[in-house]
Scaffold this motif. Structure first.
Motif, PDB file in Angstrom:
ATOM      1  N   TRP A 346      35.871  59.955  47.352  1.00  0.00           N
ATOM      2  CA  TRP A 346      35.466  59.862  48.758  1.00  0.00           C
ATOM      3  C   TRP A 346      35.241  61.238  49.386  1.00  0.00           C
ATOM      4  O   TRP A 346      34.324  61.433  50.195  1.00  0.00           O
ATOM      5  CB  TRP A 346      36.549  59.127  49.555  1.00  0.00           C
ATOM      6  CG  TRP A 346      36.285  57.659  49.681  1.00  0.00           C
ATOM      7  CD1 TRP A 346      36.988  56.662  49.109  1.00  0.00           C
ATOM      8  CD2 TRP A 346      35.245  57.045  50.418  1.00  0.00           C
ATOM      9  NE1 TRP A 346      36.446  55.442  49.435  1.00  0.00           N
ATOM     10  CE2 TRP A 346      35.370  55.665  50.248  1.00  0.00           C
ATOM     11  CE3 TRP A 346      34.208  57.538  51.210  1.00  0.00           C
ATOM     12  CZ2 TRP A 346      34.511  54.749  50.826  1.00  0.00           C
ATOM     13  CZ3 TRP A 346      33.339  56.635  51.798  1.00  0.00           C
ATOM     14  CH2 TRP A 346      33.496  55.248  51.597  1.00  0.00           C
ATOM     15  N   GLY A 350      28.265  62.007  50.145  1.00  0.00           N
ATOM     16  CA  GLY A 350      27.358  62.254  51.260  1.00  0.00           C
ATOM     17  C   GLY A 350      26.639  60.964  51.599  1.00  0.00           C
ATOM     18  O   GLY A 350      27.166  59.876  51.424  1.00  0.00           O
ATOM     19  N   GLY A 351      25.414  61.079  52.083  1.00  0.00           N
ATOM     20  CA  GLY A 351      24.637  59.895  52.385  1.00  0.00           C
ATOM     21  C   GLY A 351      24.866  59.360  53.784  1.00  0.00           C
ATOM     22  O   GLY A 351      25.457  60.012  54.647  1.00  0.00           O
ATOM     23  N   GLN A 352      24.427  58.124  54.004  1.00  0.00           N
ATOM     24  CA  GLN A 352      24.518  57.492  55.317  1.00  0.00           C
ATOM     25  C   GLN A 352      25.963  57.147  55.668  1.00  0.00           C
ATOM     26  O   GLN A 352      26.834  57.014  54.792  1.00  0.00           O
ATOM     27  CB  GLN A 352      23.673  56.210  55.353  1.00  0.00           C
ATOM     28  CG  GLN A 352      22.195  56.412  55.091  1.00  0.00           C
ATOM     29  CD  GLN A 352      21.427  55.118  55.263  1.00  0.00           C
ATOM     30  OE1 GLN A 352      21.668  54.353  56.205  1.00  0.00           O
ATOM     31  NE2 GLN A 352      20.485  54.872  54.359  1.00  0.00           N
ATOM     32  N   ASN A 353      26.179  56.990  56.963  1.00  0.00           N
ATOM     33  CA  ASN A 353      27.495  56.558  57.430  1.00  0.00           C
ATOM     34  C   ASN A 353      27.723  55.097  57.041  1.00  0.00           C
ATOM     35  O   ASN A 353      26.781  54.307  56.914  1.00  0.00           O
ATOM     36  CB  ASN A 353      27.607  56.691  58.942  1.00  0.00           C
ATOM     37  CG  ASN A 353      27.638  58.141  59.377  1.00  0.00           C
ATOM     38  OD1 ASN A 353      27.995  59.038  58.606  1.00  0.00           O
ATOM     39  ND2 ASN A 353      27.241  58.394  60.621  1.00  0.00           N
ATOM     40  N   GLN A 359      35.095  50.989  58.278  1.00  0.00           N
ATOM     41  CA  GLN A 359      35.992  52.122  58.157  1.00  0.00           C
ATOM     42  C   GLN A 359      37.423  51.677  57.895  1.00  0.00           C
ATOM     43  O   GLN A 359      37.965  50.835  58.593  1.00  0.00           O
ATOM     44  CB  GLN A 359      35.976  52.985  59.435  1.00  0.00           C
ATOM     45  CG  GLN A 359      34.681  53.759  59.616  1.00  0.00           C
ATOM     46  CD  GLN A 359      33.649  52.980  60.422  1.00  0.00           C
ATOM     47  OE1 GLN A 359      33.780  51.770  60.573  1.00  0.00           O
ATOM     48  NE2 GLN A 359      32.647  53.677  60.933  1.00  0.00           N
ATOM     49  N   PRO A 364      33.701  58.691  55.740  1.00  0.00           N
ATOM     50  CA  PRO A 364      32.700  58.033  56.578  1.00  0.00           C
ATOM     51  C   PRO A 364      31.366  57.773  55.891  1.00  0.00           C
ATOM     52  O   PRO A 364      30.496  57.151  56.493  1.00  0.00           O
ATOM     53  CB  PRO A 364      32.522  59.033  57.723  1.00  0.00           C
ATOM     54  CG  PRO A 364      32.769  60.371  57.079  1.00  0.00           C
ATOM     55  CD  PRO A 364      33.800  60.137  56.015  1.00  0.00           C
ATOM     56  N   ASN A 365      31.172  58.251  54.654  1.00  0.00           N
ATOM     57  CA  ASN A 365      29.853  58.182  54.039  1.00  0.00           C
ATOM     58  C   ASN A 365      29.798  57.182  52.885  1.00  0.00           C
ATOM     59  O   ASN A 365      30.797  56.923  52.210  1.00  0.00           O
ATOM     60  CB  ASN A 365      29.432  59.566  53.538  1.00  0.00           C
ATOM     61  CG  ASN A 365      29.371  60.593  54.654  1.00  0.00           C
ATOM     62  OD1 ASN A 365      29.016  60.257  55.789  1.00  0.00           O
ATOM     63  ND2 ASN A 365      29.732  61.832  54.348  1.00  0.00           N
ATOM     64  N   ASP A 368      25.253  59.297  48.142  1.00  0.00           N
ATOM     65  CA  ASP A 368      23.810  59.433  47.949  1.00  0.00           C
ATOM     66  C   ASP A 368      23.510  59.700  46.478  1.00  0.00           C
ATOM     67  O   ASP A 368      24.411  59.730  45.641  1.00  0.00           O
ATOM     68  CB  ASP A 368      23.228  60.522  48.853  1.00  0.00           C
ATOM     69  CG  ASP A 368      23.862  61.884  48.617  1.00  0.00           C
ATOM     70  OD1 ASP A 368      24.393  62.107  47.505  1.00  0.00           O
ATOM     71  OD2 ASP A 368      23.839  62.723  49.526  1.00  0.00           O
ATOM     72  N   ASN A 371      25.558  62.160  44.219  1.00  0.00           N
ATOM     73  CA  ASN A 371      26.963  61.901  43.854  1.00  0.00           C
ATOM     74  C   ASN A 371      27.034  61.113  42.549  1.00  0.00           C
ATOM     75  O   ASN A 371      27.321  59.930  42.531  1.00  0.00           O
ATOM     76  CB  ASN A 371      27.674  61.151  44.975  1.00  0.00           C
ATOM     77  CG  ASN A 371      27.622  61.875  46.296  1.00  0.00           C
ATOM     78  OD1 ASN A 371      27.239  61.304  47.326  1.00  0.00           O
ATOM     79  ND2 ASN A 371      28.019  63.150  46.313  1.00  0.00           N
TER      80      ASN A 371
END
Length: 773
Positions: A346, A350-353, A359, A364-365, A368, A371
Motif C-alpha cells: 500500500w 499510485g493511481g486514482q483515489n 477507505q 488512498p490509492n 497504477d 506498481n
C-alpha cells in the motif's frame, strides 16, 4: 334364567341352545371401536351348517328347530323390556370405556402450523410422547458443566483432513456413538487436495522485496505471473463494477483484496471475469484485530464443494475416472498474504483515489501500471484418505426417513470454534437423545443420523462426497440437514441461514429455547420486531449446509451465536483457540454450547416427533413471485430498448403461469392436510413425500453436475438460477459482449419448466395437476 334364555331365543327366532357373540375390536390406531353381534344361526347359514355353530353344539344329532309363535303375554313383554335394557346398558358401558381410552391416548399436533390458513390438528396415529414432555426431557439431559470434559476430549492441536490426528478424533466420535447404543458405520473416500509446497514456498515479490507467506489457498492455479497491482476492496461484483466505472483496465492486473464478506473462491472467480491474472487476499486489521500478531490465512478457492477432480461423482477408491476437473477450479493464481505485507504494498501504490466508502486502514490509492508485482504459487496436489463417521437412532414408524445432523471434524490448526465446539455439540446431542429413547420412552417417528465430516476446510469435501455417493437414495429419504459448524463465535447476536422451508421451524424454536438470560427466549432477546430481518441471513457458498440444498435438494439450516461483527475473525487462521473464543464470548463457551445444543435438539426432535414434517412449502411462493416479477420487468425493458435481441413473441406469460401453479399447489396441499385423516399413517407418509420433494424439484435437471454442481434455481449460485437470468438480462440491456440472447431464451425456458415441474410434483397425483403450459 332358563326362562329368560328361552324368551331371548324366541325373540330372535333362534335355537334354544344358540348363542350371541359380542366381539369388541379396536383398530390399529386405537381410535375407532366397534361392537360386533353375530348369532350362531347366521354363522351356520354362512358355512352351510357345518361351521362354528355346529362345532359349538356338542349334540350334532339334534332335531331341526321348529319356529313357535311368541305370545305377547305381560310376562313375555316384561322379559323383552328387561333384555332390551340390558343390551342398552352393555352398549353404553362399552362406548364409555372406548371413548375414555381414546381421550387418554397421546396425541401429536400437526407439524405445519405455519401454513397460511392452516388449522392445528391433533392425531393419534402412533403412541408418541407429548411435545412439552419431549422438550422438558431434553432440557433435563443438557448441562453446561458437562461440555468441559467433552471439549477436552475432542480438542487437538493438529487434525488436518486425512492426518493421523483427524483419524484419532474420528475414532473417538465413533466410540462415543457405540457407547450410546447406536448402529455406527464409516465412509471412506480418496480425495485430491492441494497443500502448500514442502520444500519450496509460495512467493510474492514487490519493489525488490520478496515475501514467503505461510498461509495458502488450496486449488489455486500454479505458476508465476507478473502484473500491476490494483486494489479491489472485498472483491465483490459491485466492487469491480465501481472500478469499471472509473474506466480502469483490469486485464492482466494482480488484484489486492480484503478477506471477508464473500468466500475466497468468489473473490477469485470475480477477478478472473475481469481479466486478472492473480489475486492476493489479506486480513485487514479493521476486520481482523489481532493486536499486531501477523495473521496467516488458509482456505480454498474452488467455486464449488467436494473433490474438484471428481465433479458430481464420489471419490471412492474403486471409481476410475479419466482426467477431469470441476468447472469451478480457478484458472488464475491465488495467494494469501499478511496485513503487514499488504501495508508494504500500500505504501508504494499510485493511481486514482479509492472510491468513496472504501477507505479503511489502507492507503488512498488504487494502484497504477507502474506498481508491478510478481506472484508465484507452487502448491502440491496430494491424494488423501478421509473418513466420515456416522451413527443412527432408528425411527419407530418411518424408519427409512431421516434427518441428518453433522459437524466438521478437521481444521487448519487447533480449530476450536471451527470444529471442536461443533463436534462436542454433536456428541452431547447424540448422548441426550439416545438416553431419551433408551430410558424415558421417547419414540421418534423417523430416524436421526449423526455425522462427523472430514475435509471440511477444503470445501465441505467429506460431506459432498457422501452426498454424491448416495444421491439417489438421499434425495428420497433425507428430509433435512442441520449443520453445527461455527455454532458459537460470539454472544451478542444470533443468526441463522436456511432453506425457506425451515423458516417456520426456526421461528418456533427461537420462541421455545431460552437465551443466556433465563427469563428471555432467543426470540425475545434477538428477534424482536421483524424476526426474519434480525435473525436470517443468506446461505453462503462456503457454508457446509450449502451443498445439501444446492446439490442434493435437502432443506438445510446453519445457526449460531455471533459477535457484533457478522464474521468470526479467527476462522481460517491458526489463532482459532479456546482462549480466543473465550475473549469474544465472555468466557461463556459451555453455556452457549448448551443453548445451541438445545436449539439443534428442538429442531431435530420436532422433525422426528410430529406426524407431518414441519416444513412450510408456502414460504417459497413469495420468493418465486418476486423473482418472476423482476424478470418480467427486465424482459420488457430489454424488448423496448433492444427489440432486435429479444423477439416480440418472447413472453413471460408461461413463467408467470408456472409461478401461479406453484402457488395453487401449495395452497392445495394445505387444504389436503385439513381434509385428510391424519390418523392414517399411510396418508401422513404420502403428504410428507410431497413436502420432501419440493426442495429437490427446484434442482434443474437440465444441466450436468460436472458443468454446474449447484443447480438450485432459487439460490444465487449457478448459471440456471433465476438470479442468473436477471443478471443476463442486465448484460443484454447493456449490449455487453458476454450477453447471448439465444442462450438466455434457452435458460429461460428451462427455468420455467423447472418451476412448473416442482408445482406438478407438489400437486400430488397426476390427475390433480394444474398445468396450462
Amino acid at each position: 334364567m332358563d326362562q329368560a334364555r328361552s324368551t331371548i331365543s324366541k325373540i330372535f327366532n333362534g335355537e334354544p341352545h344358540s348363542y350371541t357373540r359380542f366381539n369388541l375390536t379396536q383398530n390399529m390406531e386405537g381410535d375407532n371401536s366397534q361392537v360386533e353381534m353375530k348369532l350362531s344361526s347366521d354363522i351356520d347359514e354362512e358355512v352351510g351348517g357345518n361351521g362354528v355353530g355346529d362345532h359349538l353344539n356338542h349334540n350334532s344329532t339334534r332335531k331341526p328347530y321348529v319356529a313357535q309363535k311368541l305370545g305377547r303375554t305381560p310376562k313375555n313383554l316384561c322379559f323383552m323390556a328387561a333384555t332390551t335394557l340390558l343390551i342398552f346398558i352393555i352398549g353404553y358401558l362399552i362406548g364409555y370405556l372406548v371413548h375414555r381410552k381414546k381421550d387418554a391416548a397421546p396425541t401429536c399436533a400437526l407439524s405445519v402450523e405455519r401454513f397460511e390458513g392452516a388449522v392445528a390438528h391433533e392425531t393419534g396415529a402412533a403412541p408418541l410422547m407429548d411435545w412439552d414432555d419431549v422438550k422438558n426431557l431434553l432440557a433435563q439431559k443438557l448441562d453446561a458443566a458437562s461440555f468441559e470434559p467433552v471439549f477436552r476430549e475432542f480438542s487437538s492441536d493438529s487434525h488436518r483432513a486425512g492426518s493421523p490426528g483427524d483419524e484419532v478424533l474420528g475414532n473417538k466420535v465413533i466410540k462415543k456413538l457405540i457407547e450410546y447404543g447406536m448402529k455406527t458405520w464409516t465412509d471412506e473416500h480418496f480425495v485430491k487436495v492441494q497443500d502448500p509446497p514442502a520444500s519450496d514456498s509460495n512467493k510474492v515479490v514487490f519493489n525488490g522485496t520478496t515475501e514467503s507467506p505461510k498461509g495458502f489457498l488450496s486449488y489455486s492455479a500454479n505458476g508465476k505471473v507478473k502484473g500491476a497491482v490494483l486494489y479491489a476492496y472485498y472483491g465483490q461484483e459491485n466492487d469491480f463494477m465501481s472500478l469499471r466505472g472509473k474506466n480502469i483496465n483490469m486485464t492482466g492486473r494482480v488484484m489486492l483484496v480484503r478477506a471477508g464478506r464473500i468466500s475466497f473462491a468468489e473473490k477469485v472467480a470475480n477477478a478472473a471475469k475481469m481479466g486478472a491474472v492473480a489475486v492476493l487476499i489479506y486480513p485487514d486489521t479493521s476486520d481482523y484485530p489481532t493486536g499486531g500478531t501477523p495473521t496467516e490465512l488458509f482456505g480454498h478457492v474452488h467455486m464449488g464443494s467436494g473433490d474438484p477432480y471428481t465433479p458430481g461423482f464420489p471419490s471412492f477408491n474403486h471409481t476410475q475416472f479419466p482426467p477431469v476437473q470441476s468447472s469451478g477450479l480457478p484458472t488464475i493464481l491465488a495467494q494469501t498474504i499478511t496485513s503487514s505485507m499488504a501495508s508494504n504494498i500500500w505504501s508504494k501504490l499510485g493511481g486514482q483515489n479509492v472510491p468513496e466508502g472504501w477507505q479503511g486502514l489502507e492507503g488512498p490509492n488504487l494502484g497504477d501500471q507502474s506498481n508491478v508485482i510478481t506472484v508465484e504459487v507452487n502448491n502440491v496436489l496430494n491424494e488423501k484418505k478421509i473418513i466420515n463417521v456416522f451413527g443412527v437412532i432408528r425411527g419407530f414408524v418411518d424408519a427409512d426417513r431421516y434427518v441428518v445432523i453433522g459437524a466438521q471434524r478437521d481444521a487448519w490448526g487447533v480449530g476450536f470454534a471451527t470444529s471442536t465446539v461443533g463436534t462436542s455439540v454433536l456428541v452431547e446431542l447424540a448422548r441426550s437423545i439416545s438416553d431419551m429413547v433408551k430410558n424415558d420412552g421417547f419414540k421418534p417417528r423417523r430416524s436421526i443420523v449423526f455425522a462427523s465430516w472430514s475435509a471440511g476446510e477444503y470445501g465441505s469435501v467429506g460431506a459432498t462426497e457422501w452426498l454424491e455417493g448416495y444421491l439417489s437414495s438421499l434425495g428420497l429419504k433425507a428430509f433435512s440437514y442441520i449443520n453445527l459448524d461455527g455454532a458459537v463465535t460470539g454472544q451478542n447476536g444470533f443468526k441463522a441461514a436456511a432453506s425457506p422451508l425451515m423458516y417456520s421451524l426456526i421461528e418456533s424454536t427461537l420462541k421455545e429455547v431460552n437465551s443466556l438470560n433465563p427469563i428471555k427466549t432467543l426470540f425475545s432477546e434477538f428477534a424482536r420486531g421483524n424476526w426474519e430481518s434480525n435473525v436470517l441471513e443468506p446461505l453462503k457458498l462456503d457454508n457446509a449446509a450449502y451443498p445439501f440444498i444446492a446439490f442434493s435438494g435437502i432443506p438445510s439450516v446453519s445457526f449460531g451465536f455471533t459477535s457484533d461483527k457478522s464474521e468470526y475473525q479467527y476462522f481460517g487462521t491458526l489463532l482459532d483457540t479456546r482462549e480466543k473464543l473465550n475473549m469474544v464470548t465472555g468466557n461463556q463457551v459451555p453455556q452457549l454450547a448448551k443453548i445451541v445444543t438445545q436449539f439443534a435438539g428442538h429442531m431435530v426432535l420436532r422433525l422426528v416427533h410430529d406426524h407431518l414434517l414441519r416444513l412450510d412449502v408456502m414460504k417459497y411462493d413469495k420468493i418465486i413471485r418476486t423473482n418472476v416479477a423482476q424478470i418480467n420487468g427486465k424482459v420488457n425493458t430489454v424488448k423496448r430498448m433492444h427489440p432486435q435481441l429479444l423477439p416480440e413473441a418472447l413472453t413471460v406469460k408461461w413463467m408467470i403461469s408456472a409461478s401461479g401453479s406453484y402457488s395453487r399447489a401449495s395452497r392445495k396441499l394445505v387444504a389436503d392436510i385439513q381434509n385428510s385423516d391424519l390418523e392414517d399413517i399411510e396418508m401422513c407418509r404420502i403428504i410428507n413425500d410431497r413436502i420432501m420433494a419440493v426442495e429437490r424439484n427446484f434442482l434443474t435437471p437440465y444441466v450436468s453436475p460436472r458443468e454446474d454442481p449447484f443447480r438450485h434455481i432459487l439460490l444465487d449460485a449457478g448459471s440456471q438460477s433465476l438470479k442468473a437470468l436477471a443478471n443476463h438480462l442486465d448484460l443484454l440491456k447493456e449490449v455487453h459482449p458476454n450477453a447471448d440472447a439465444d442462450l438466455f431464451r434457452y435458460q429461460f425456458a428451462l427455468a420455467t419448466w423447472t418451476v412448473q415441474g416442482c408445482a406438478n410434483s407438489l400437486a400430488g397425483d397426476i390427475w390433480s395437476l394444474d398445468n396450462e403450459i
